[in-house]
Design a protein around this motif. Sequence first.
Motif, PDB file in Angstrom:
ATOM      1  N   THR A 390       0.829  -1.195   0.000  1.00 35.14           N
ATOM      2  CA  THR A 390       0.000   0.000   0.000  1.00 35.14           C
ATOM      3  C   THR A 390       0.870   1.254   0.000  1.00 35.14           C
ATOM      4  OG1 THR A 390      -0.097   0.153   2.407  1.00 35.14           O
ATOM      5  CG2 THR A 390      -1.730  -1.261   1.326  1.00 35.14           C
ATOM      6  N   ILE A 391       0.216   2.394  -0.274  1.00 34.13           N
ATOM      7  CA  ILE A 391       0.928   3.663  -0.237  1.00 34.13           C
ATOM      8  C   ILE A 391       1.456   3.934   1.167  1.00 34.13           C
ATOM      9  CG2 ILE A 391       0.606   6.170  -0.439  1.00 34.13           C
ATOM     10  CD1 ILE A 391      -1.282   5.651  -2.748  1.00 34.13           C
ATOM     11  N   THR A 392       0.666   3.627   2.187  1.00 30.60           N
ATOM     12  CA  THR A 392       1.116   3.818   3.566  1.00 30.60           C
ATOM     13  C   THR A 392       2.343   2.968   3.877  1.00 30.60           C
ATOM     14  OG1 THR A 392      -1.154   4.302   4.271  1.00 30.60           O
ATOM     15  CG2 THR A 392       0.422   3.709   5.984  1.00 30.60           C
ATOM     16  N   LEU A 420      -4.589  11.078  -3.146  1.00 29.06           N
ATOM     17  CA  LEU A 420      -5.181  10.014  -2.336  1.00 29.06           C
ATOM     18  C   LEU A 420      -6.705  10.127  -2.306  1.00 29.06           C
ATOM     19  CD1 LEU A 420      -2.729   9.960   0.719  1.00 29.06           C
ATOM     20  CD2 LEU A 420      -2.663   8.582  -1.359  1.00 29.06           C
ATOM     21  N   ALA A 421      -7.208  11.356  -2.296  1.00 30.46           N
ATOM     22  CA  ALA A 421      -8.661  11.548  -2.234  1.00 30.46           C
ATOM     23  C   ALA A 421      -9.351  11.041  -3.494  1.00 30.46           C
ATOM     24  CB  ALA A 421      -8.971  13.036  -2.018  1.00 30.46           C
ATOM     25  N   ARG A 422      -8.650  11.022  -4.618  1.00 25.49           N
ATOM     26  CA  ARG A 422      -9.259  10.561  -5.874  1.00 25.49           C
ATOM     27  C   ARG A 422      -9.342   9.041  -5.962  1.00 25.49           C
ATOM     28  NH1 ARG A 422      -5.886  14.672  -8.003  1.00 25.49           N
ATOM     29  NH2 ARG A 422      -4.371  13.108  -8.690  1.00 25.49           N
ATOM     30  N   ARG A 423      -8.762   8.329  -5.028  1.00 27.16           N
ATOM     31  CA  ARG A 423      -8.736   6.870  -5.084  1.00 27.16           C
ATOM     32  C   ARG A 423      -9.648   6.283  -4.019  1.00 27.16           C
ATOM     33  NH1 ARG A 423      -4.281   8.941  -7.127  1.00 27.16           N
ATOM     34  NH2 ARG A 423      -3.234   7.824  -8.841  1.00 27.16           N
ATOM     35  N   ALA A 426      -7.778   5.245  -1.007  1.00 27.02           N
ATOM     36  CA  ALA A 426      -6.925   6.309  -0.468  1.00 27.02           C
ATOM     37  C   ALA A 426      -5.506   5.781  -0.217  1.00 27.02           C
ATOM     38  CB  ALA A 426      -7.548   6.886   0.788  1.00 27.02           C
ATOM     39  N   ALA A 427      -5.018   5.908   1.021  1.00 32.70           N
ATOM     40  CA  ALA A 427      -3.645   5.481   1.326  1.00 32.70           C
ATOM     41  C   ALA A 427      -3.490   3.972   1.350  1.00 32.70           C
ATOM     42  CB  ALA A 427      -3.205   6.067   2.665  1.00 32.70           C
ATOM     43  N   ASP A 428      -4.601   3.220   1.296  1.00 35.23           N
ATOM     44  CA  ASP A 428      -4.525   1.762   1.244  1.00 35.23           C
ATOM     45  C   ASP A 428      -4.467   1.239  -0.187  1.00 35.23           C
ATOM     46  OD1 ASP A 428      -4.562   1.438   4.007  1.00 35.23           O
ATOM     47  OD2 ASP A 428      -6.751   1.532   4.079  1.00 35.23           O
ATOM     48  N   THR A 429      -4.373   2.141  -1.165  1.00 32.36           N
ATOM     49  CA  THR A 429      -4.209   1.737  -2.560  1.00 32.36           C
ATOM     50  C   THR A 429      -2.899   0.977  -2.715  1.00 32.36           C
ATOM     51  OG1 THR A 429      -5.424   3.672  -3.322  1.00 32.36           O
ATOM     52  CG2 THR A 429      -4.034   2.546  -4.933  1.00 32.36           C
ATOM     53  N   SER A 436       2.737   1.799 -10.503  1.00 35.40           N
ATOM     54  CA  SER A 436       1.703   1.916 -11.537  1.00 35.40           C
ATOM     55  C   SER A 436       0.409   2.450 -10.936  1.00 35.40           C
ATOM     56  CB  SER A 436       1.451   0.556 -12.189  1.00 35.40           C
ATOM     57  OG  SER A 436       2.626   0.053 -12.781  1.00 35.40           O
ATOM     58  N   GLY A 437      -0.231   3.355 -11.657  1.00 36.24           N
ATOM     59  CA  GLY A 437      -1.446   3.989 -11.175  1.00 36.24           C
ATOM     60  C   GLY A 437      -1.204   5.397 -10.660  1.00 36.24           C
ATOM     61  N   LEU A 438       0.076   5.735 -10.416  1.00 36.16           N
ATOM     62  CA  LEU A 438       0.436   7.086 -10.007  1.00 36.16           C
ATOM     63  C   LEU A 438       1.074   7.813 -11.187  1.00 36.16           C
ATOM     64  CD1 LEU A 438       2.107   6.460  -6.512  1.00 36.16           C
ATOM     65  CD2 LEU A 438      -0.281   7.066  -6.987  1.00 36.16           C
ATOM     66  N   SER A 439       0.843   9.104 -11.267  1.00 34.61           N
ATOM     67  CA  SER A 439       1.501   9.898 -12.306  1.00 34.61           C
ATOM     68  C   SER A 439       2.970  10.085 -11.941  1.00 34.61           C
ATOM     69  CB  SER A 439       0.821  11.253 -12.444  1.00 34.61           C
ATOM     70  OG  SER A 439       1.022  12.030 -11.267  1.00 34.61           O
TER      71      SER A 439
END
Length: 509
Positions: A390-392, A420-423, A426-429, A436-439
């Motif tokens: 995850t992102i966290t 994070l708000a667009r997913r 959020a931080a558990d993405t 991948s999935g991030l710009s």
Amino acid sequence: MINAAGAAGFAFALTGILTGETLAPALAGLVAAQAARALAGWGTSRVAARHALRVKTRLRREALSVALGRGRGDASSVGEAAGAVVDEIESLDGYFSLFQPAALDARIGPLVIAGAVVLASPVSAAILLATLVPFAAIMALAGGAAGAEATRQFEALARLSGHFVDRVRALPVVLAFQAEARETARVAQAAQEVSQRTLGVLRIAFISTAALEFFAALAVALVAVYCGFSLLGLLPFKVPESLDFRHAFFALALAPEFYAPLRRLAAAYHEKQLGEAAAARLRPLLAGGPPAPITPLGLDAAPEVRLRDLTLRFGDLVIGPLDAVAPAGALTALVGPTGSGKSSVLAAILGLSPLEAGSVEVGPLRLADTGGFAGLAAWAGQAPAFLPGTITENLMAAAPSVTAEAALAMADRVGLTPALARRDLAADTRLDERGSGLSGGERRRLALARALLKPAPLLLLDEPTADLDPVAEAEIVALIRAAARGRTIIVATHSEVLAAAADHVVRLP
């Protein structure tokens, strides 16, 4: 001796059947001998397997440490290093768990069996010992040929592993330039070479095994013919012994056991060749030993970084000599045109790029004495790598002691909150190794937050404001300026805004 006891029990039991004697003692001895033989075989296999596991674990730990400690300038393929750590060390299993016990048994077992046969029939023992000469000659010839083929097989397998792993790492580039067909053909060609080499090794193994089985069967047949003709009184020559049925059958029952250890050795001889070939390829990797441990530096003060006549070489490209100082507790910007070596200088400070000449000093420590400064530095590169998670979890990777709340607060400071708000999670993405999935800008922000979370006195940043618009760039510059308090920060950048905000600027030609 267990085999001799079993053969004696069998001979006495058979003789008892023919003469009408009681069978109980003979059968009890036969059962006890077979049980002891099974128990001894099980114990030997278990001990050998544990020994092989210990050796492989130690070698894999050392090889992995050496592979991970290689500098970025090392030309060795990542795939070949992975093949050495996984495949080649695994090939040592058969050497320690199968060949070594078989070799010990082959050195002792035939002599023990021959000694037991001598008690019943010295001539039969002489026949068995005489047939060892062609047996040993065939094993020597087959071993040399199999060893050469095994070495070529490992070389082909290493090329295949290296090619495959390196192309997987470069898969986006392969797809971008539509080179799938060409790279697929190259992998197929390497796989075909491995297949041919493997068949060559198996061919030699099968031929040598057939020859060895022939001589083993011939030896048993000679003992059987001698014992049979001796019992019938039809031998065309005189022998210094007189055999009865019990002694003849005892010698004949032990004849196959004489060659049983040698057959097991022949079956495991292929493991010897594989193990020796793997050891020969591992030896250069392990020759230098593990990288020198990094000497820790206290976190109570930001260190000065000094480059003295630093020269780096990458093939025909030479960077330097460079003399520069990054003052303690200040923000230093490395600026220069593309290809001037800004990223390479940062890698050299970390100890990830081999020095052609000169030295790197961080505080009172020299790179040559410590082996690298990665342990006291936080790092964010141009192409950040992430852990599958995850992102966290990625935020906390460099500083496991921080809380999730502190990690998310740092993510907010670098401007990741809108992303994070667009997913949904959020931080558990969850992310893969490439994020991948991030710009591009989001990946850089995440890498910067992760570096800032690490309580290190030295912070190295490579193009931290790339892929950012002017407003976001100004925010990141202000954040880096704030982080400079209590740290020494060195930034490689093309940004004039970031260079203008720096306390010290080093310009590369």
